[in-house]
Design an enzyme around this catalytic site. Structure first.
Site, PDB file in Angstrom:
ATOM      1  N   LYS A  38      -3.645  -2.195  -6.209  1.00 42.25           N
ATOM      2  CA  LYS A  38      -2.496  -1.420  -6.683  1.00 42.25           C
ATOM      3  C   LYS A  38      -2.102  -1.782  -8.127  1.00 42.25           C
ATOM      4  O   LYS A  38      -2.824  -1.425  -9.042  1.00 42.25           O
ATOM      5  CB  LYS A  38      -1.347  -1.537  -5.682  1.00 42.25           C
ATOM      6  CG  LYS A  38      -1.793  -0.877  -4.353  1.00 42.25           C
ATOM      7  CD  LYS A  38      -0.724  -0.599  -3.333  1.00 42.25           C
ATOM      8  CE  LYS A  38      -1.339   0.292  -2.261  1.00 42.25           C
ATOM      9  NZ  LYS A  38      -1.231  -0.198  -0.896  1.00 42.25           N
ATOM     10  N   ASP A  83      -2.124 -10.932   1.872  1.00 46.19           N
ATOM     11  CA  ASP A  83      -2.496  -9.616   1.367  1.00 46.19           C
ATOM     12  C   ASP A  83      -1.375  -9.166   0.434  1.00 46.19           C
ATOM     13  O   ASP A  83      -0.357  -8.639   0.875  1.00 46.19           O
ATOM     14  CB  ASP A  83      -2.694  -8.643   2.525  1.00 46.19           C
ATOM     15  CG  ASP A  83      -3.059  -7.246   2.027  1.00 46.19           C
ATOM     16  OD1 ASP A  83      -3.061  -7.038   0.788  1.00 46.19           O
ATOM     17  OD2 ASP A  83      -3.338  -6.384   2.862  1.00 46.19           O
ATOM     18  N   TYR A 138      -0.622  -3.545   7.532  1.00 52.97           N
ATOM     19  CA  TYR A 138      -1.725  -2.693   7.083  1.00 52.97           C
ATOM     20  C   TYR A 138      -2.499  -3.404   5.990  1.00 52.97           C
ATOM     21  O   TYR A 138      -1.920  -3.887   5.024  1.00 52.97           O
ATOM     22  CB  TYR A 138      -1.210  -1.348   6.561  1.00 52.97           C
ATOM     23  CG  TYR A 138      -2.325  -0.438   6.099  1.00 52.97           C
ATOM     24  CD1 TYR A 138      -3.219   0.122   7.017  1.00 52.97           C
ATOM     25  CD2 TYR A 138      -2.516  -0.151   4.753  1.00 52.97           C
ATOM     26  CE1 TYR A 138      -4.253   0.945   6.605  1.00 52.97           C
ATOM     27  CE2 TYR A 138      -3.549   0.681   4.328  1.00 52.97           C
ATOM     28  CZ  TYR A 138      -4.414   1.225   5.259  1.00 52.97           C
ATOM     29  OH  TYR A 138      -5.439   2.036   4.840  1.00 52.97           O
TER      30      TYR A 138
END
Ligand SMILES: *Cc1c(COP(=O)(O)O)cnc(C)c1O
Length: 441
Positions: free
Chosen positions: A279, A251, A156
């Site tokens: 994040k 990522d 994802y």
């Protein structure tokens, strides 16, 4: 076994349910991000009133041990006083200017000091992980003049069109849209391969080698549950990219500052060409970043022809939260302690499951971990989907009823923060013993 006396019931009660009813009338599905609906565990959504350290206070006044951690950012626990203070001080000087500030320069310098992919390189700030990955891939395509990107099945990378591609099981497949509203054309150049499958990657490069702009990968998969890379997998990816002139994009929106100060790149000793951050980097505020090799970053406007922009990029409040969070982490890196806490949780939960006769594997990497209901190792998304997700749903409900909040999906990672101490570990293991016992009765 009965619940420990200190436990509060976290199951959504009347106030949460009333909010859910109002929300469903004005917000699609009642939530601003699908997983918050708790549908895959068959529960009503939980509403949060406040967060402190390792705990969330629910709208119904329960205090639960939180392992969602805002889906990763909350490595210092919720509402860390220094971070809150830094944001308040920044807010008093103005919320947004649309012009450059000293703070964002210092923050970019800090990012370049901490992450190996940014060492000697450059970084651009954006507003979310989605923006970071989307922009990094545009850059990779612009810089290489190639169109194809390779991603992992179950990986994802946010909700940009080109990355919302699923694929059939087995060998490499050209992407099919993973969402309504994504035109086939948007994923026609997205090649999907199973994670942890070096041969599938080799095969893809054999077929499309000089058309591939980039591989994008979560170096430790976290969005199909926690699945660490097998030895040599990331190294192999690095050398495939080198041999074929493709850009390796890590990522690290989830793993950045989570596995180590230098993320997975430091933890596994593999340096990507570009890294995507978010994040933890935003300390709980909306912030993403992408960067890496100077010659690649030079293709970005206004230096080069690859366009990318943002009204709120480098927002002073987000930068204050991120910079303070990273300053605290760098001053006294907590990774050893986080790993030990996670180890106690993982081993304790596995022991409790074994005693109850339930097949469970807790997979982990540093302070990321997932409880899989299976007796086999989970190496990729197909393995994760073959685990007993109904058992996970029952476990989730039973844990929440005992005051422990896990991410509401069998395909997510749990996160430990520095605020999770002995008390929280004990409380979690007590809850797990009770939950497994309930599941077998
Ligand atoms: C969360 C996440 C994203 C998306 O970040 P958002 O801020 O939600 O857009 C991208 N990649 C990975 C690995 C993530 O975990």
């Amino acid at each position: 076994m009965s619940a420990a006396p200190s436990v509060t019931r976290g199951t959504p009660g009347p106030r949460s349910n009333a909010l859910a009813e109002r929300a469903a009338k004005v917000i699609p599905g009642g939530v601003n991000s699908p997983v918050r609906a708790f549908r895959s565990v068959g529960e009503p959504p939980l509403f949060v009133a406040a967060g402190r350290g390792a705990y969330l206070e629910t709208a119904d006044g329960a205090e639960v041990v939180d392992y969602i951690g805002s889906w990763g950012p909350a490595i210092l626990g919720h509402a860390h006083p220094n971070v809150v203070d830094a944001v308040a001080r920044a807010a008093a000087r103005g919320l947004s200017f649309g012009a450059s500030t000293a703070a964002e320069v210092a923050f970019a310098e800090r990012l370049c000091r901490l992450h190996p992919a940014l060492e000697g390189g450059m970084v651009r700030l954006v507003n979310s992980g989605t923006e970071a990955t989307m922009s990094a891939l545009r850059l990779a395509r612009g810089a290489t003049g190639r169109n194809k990107i390779v991603k992992m099945d179950g990986g994802y990378h946010g909700h940009a069109d080109a990355l919302l591609a699923a694929a059939g099981s087995g060998a490499a497949t050209l992407g099919l849209p993973g969402s309504a509203g994504v035109p086939e054309g948007a994923v026609a150049d997205t090649v999907v391969v199973p994670y942890n499958d070096a041969a599938a990657l080799e095969d893809v490069f054999e077929r499309f080698g000089d058309e591939i702009a980039a591989i994008i990968v979560e170096p430790v998969a976290g969005n199909m549950g926690c699945i660490p890379p097998e030895p040599g997998y990331l190294e192999g990816m690095r050398s495939l990219c080198d041999r074929n002139g493709a850009v390796l994009v890590f990522d690290e929106v989830m793993t950045g500052f989570r596995l180590a100060l230098g993320g997975a790149a430091e933890r596994f000793g593999v340096r990507p060409d570009l890294v995507c951050l978010g994040k933890i980097a935003g300390g709980g505020m909306p912030l993403g970043a992408y960067g890496g090799r100077r010659d690649l970053m030079a293709h970005l406007a206004p230096e080069g022809p690859v366009y990318q922009a943002g009204t709120l990029s480098g927002n002073p409040l987000a930068v204050a939260a991120g910079d303070t969070t990273l300053e605290i982490l760098a001053a006294d890196p907590p990774y050893e302690a986080l790993r030990r806490t996670t180890e106690r949780l993982a081993e304790g939960i596995e022991t409790a499951a074994r005693e109850a006769g339930i097949a469970v594997r807790v997979q982990r990497c540093e302070s990321m971990w997932t409880v899989f209901f299976t007796d086999r190792p989970v190496r990729n998304y197909a393995d994760a989907k073959a685990t007993d997700t109904d058992a996970f749903a029952r476990f989730h409900r039973a844990m929440l009823a005992r005051g422990v909040l896990l991410p509401p999906s069998a395909f997510e990672a749990c996160f430990v923060s520095v605020a999770h101490g002995d008390t929280e570990v004990e409380r979690t293991l007590e809850a797990a013993r009770g939950a497994f016992t309930e599941m077998t009765s």
